[in-house]
Design a protein around this motif. Structure first.
Motif, short mmCIF file in Angstrom:
data_model
loop_
_atom_site.label_atom_id
_atom_site.label_comp_id
_atom_site.label_asym_id
_atom_site.label_seq_id
_atom_site.Cartn_x
_atom_site.Cartn_y
_atom_site.Cartn_z
N ARG A 229 0.83 -1.21 0.00
CA ARG A 229 0.00 0.00 0.00
C ARG A 229 0.86 1.25 0.00
NH1 ARG A 229 -2.71 -2.38 4.47
NH2 ARG A 229 -4.16 -3.87 3.67
N ASP B 298 -9.38 -3.38 -6.04
CA ASP B 298 -10.34 -4.00 -5.14
C ASP B 298 -10.97 -3.00 -4.16
OD1 ASP B 298 -8.32 -3.53 -3.30
OD2 ASP B 298 -8.04 -5.63 -2.75
N SER C 8 -9.63 -1.43 -1.71
CA SER C 8 -9.16 -1.53 -0.32
C SER C 8 -8.28 -0.38 0.12
CB SER C 8 -8.40 -2.85 -0.13
OG SER C 8 -7.22 -2.86 -0.94
N TYR C 9 -7.78 0.42 -0.82
CA TYR C 9 -6.84 1.48 -0.46
C TYR C 9 -6.75 2.48 -1.59
CZ TYR C 9 -2.35 3.72 0.50
OH TYR C 9 -1.36 4.64 0.73
N SER D 266 -6.23 6.70 2.34
CA SER D 266 -7.45 6.20 2.96
C SER D 266 -7.13 5.34 4.18
CB SER D 266 -8.26 5.38 1.95
OG SER D 266 -7.55 4.22 1.56
N ALA D 267 -5.85 4.99 4.38
CA ALA D 267 -5.44 4.16 5.51
C ALA D 267 -5.09 4.99 6.75
CB ALA D 267 -4.25 3.30 5.11
N ILE E 219 -13.32 3.50 -3.44
CA ILE E 219 -12.67 3.05 -2.22
C ILE E 219 -13.74 2.58 -1.23
CG2 ILE E 219 -11.24 3.73 -0.26
CD1 ILE E 219 -9.85 5.68 -2.19
N PRO F 51 -14.85 1.68 2.42
CA PRO F 51 -14.40 1.94 3.79
C PRO F 51 -14.15 0.64 4.53
CG PRO F 51 -16.37 3.22 3.28
CD PRO F 51 -16.16 2.26 2.14
N LYS F 52 -13.10 0.62 5.33
CA LYS F 52 -12.76 -0.57 6.11
C LYS F 52 -13.75 -0.68 7.25
CE LYS F 52 -8.83 -2.63 8.46
NZ LYS F 52 -7.45 -2.44 8.88
N PRO F 53 -14.34 -1.90 7.44
CA PRO F 53 -15.31 -2.06 8.54
C PRO F 53 -14.63 -1.87 9.90
CG PRO F 53 -14.92 -4.15 7.40
CD PRO F 53 -14.14 -3.11 6.68
N GLU G 14 -13.50 -2.58 13.59
CA GLU G 14 -13.16 -3.86 14.25
C GLU G 14 -13.72 -3.93 15.63
OE1 GLU G 14 -8.96 -4.40 13.99
OE2 GLU G 14 -8.95 -4.21 11.83
#
Length: 199
Positions: free
Chosen positions: A12, A94, A96-97, A119-120, A193, A195-197, A199
């Motif tokens: 990334r 995908d 993811s980033y 985005s990370a 993009i 968004p990361k779920p 945790e």
């Protein structure tokens, strides 16, 4: 498991650096193609050198060798602020980033500098050096990443009109090889993009 997470983080970050070079109009939303740009002006070529050739195009990455895998990076470049800033918006296929890079000439020093926001949740700042042979190098400081604190990358256009990029990362007190990729012009939209779920 830790090794896989580290390689994904490094991938990334490389794509960020490539995206650091490797820049679409800031008014574009992810998924929207940037507006086409006219040929760069003489002033833009003088300031941004070979990077000016990236504007108005979308590029898609391929690994330079089979040992490297992962989703392709899509990178769209354009001018902003009256043609004084070169902008790159990129995203992995995908979703993811992704990130946005703004490249500009520092009016006090004359150096070509950039800021890259991801985005990370980390960002980088750095400087481009343009080579006499049409290549460019970038070195950046990384803020907010768990392990990587610096990135170095080099790029050049190939005889076939593609853009070849290599990188390395400074983490845990040492430099390690990054990825070698080749970007080719592509008629594709920027991936959205995802968004990361939480945790």
């Amino acid at each position: 498991m830790v090794r896989h997470v580290m390689s994904a983080a490094m991938r990334r970050l490389f794509l960020a650096a490539a995206g650091s070079l490797l820049l679409s109009a800031c008014a574009c939303w992810p998924g929207a193609a940037p507006a086409l740009s006219p040929a760069p002006s003489a002033e833009q070529v003088q300031t941004f050198g070979p990077l000016s050739k990236l504007a108005g195009k979308t590029w898609r990455s391929e690994p330079a060798d089979e040992s490297q895998s992962g989703p392709a990076d899509v990178s769209a470049w354009s001018w902003d602020l009256g043609g004084t800033v070169l902008v790159n918006r990129h995203a992995l296929e995908d979703g993811s980033y992704g990130g946005i890079t703004y490249i500009y000439e520092n009016s006090q020093t004359g150096s070509l500098e950039y800021v890259y926001v991801t985005s990370a949740g980390f960002h980088t700042t750095g400087t481009f050096v343009l080579g006499d042979d049409g290549s460019w190098t970038a070195e950046e400081e990384v803020t907010g990443h768990d392990t990587i604190t610096r990135v170095r990358s080099t790029g050049r256009f190939t005889d076939q009109g593609a853009m070849a990029m290599t990188s390395e990362y400074f983490a845990n007190g040492e430099w390690s090889p990054g990825r070698n990729v080749v970007y080719a012009p592509a008629k594709v939209d920027l991936p959205k993009i995802v968004p990361k779920p939480a945790e």
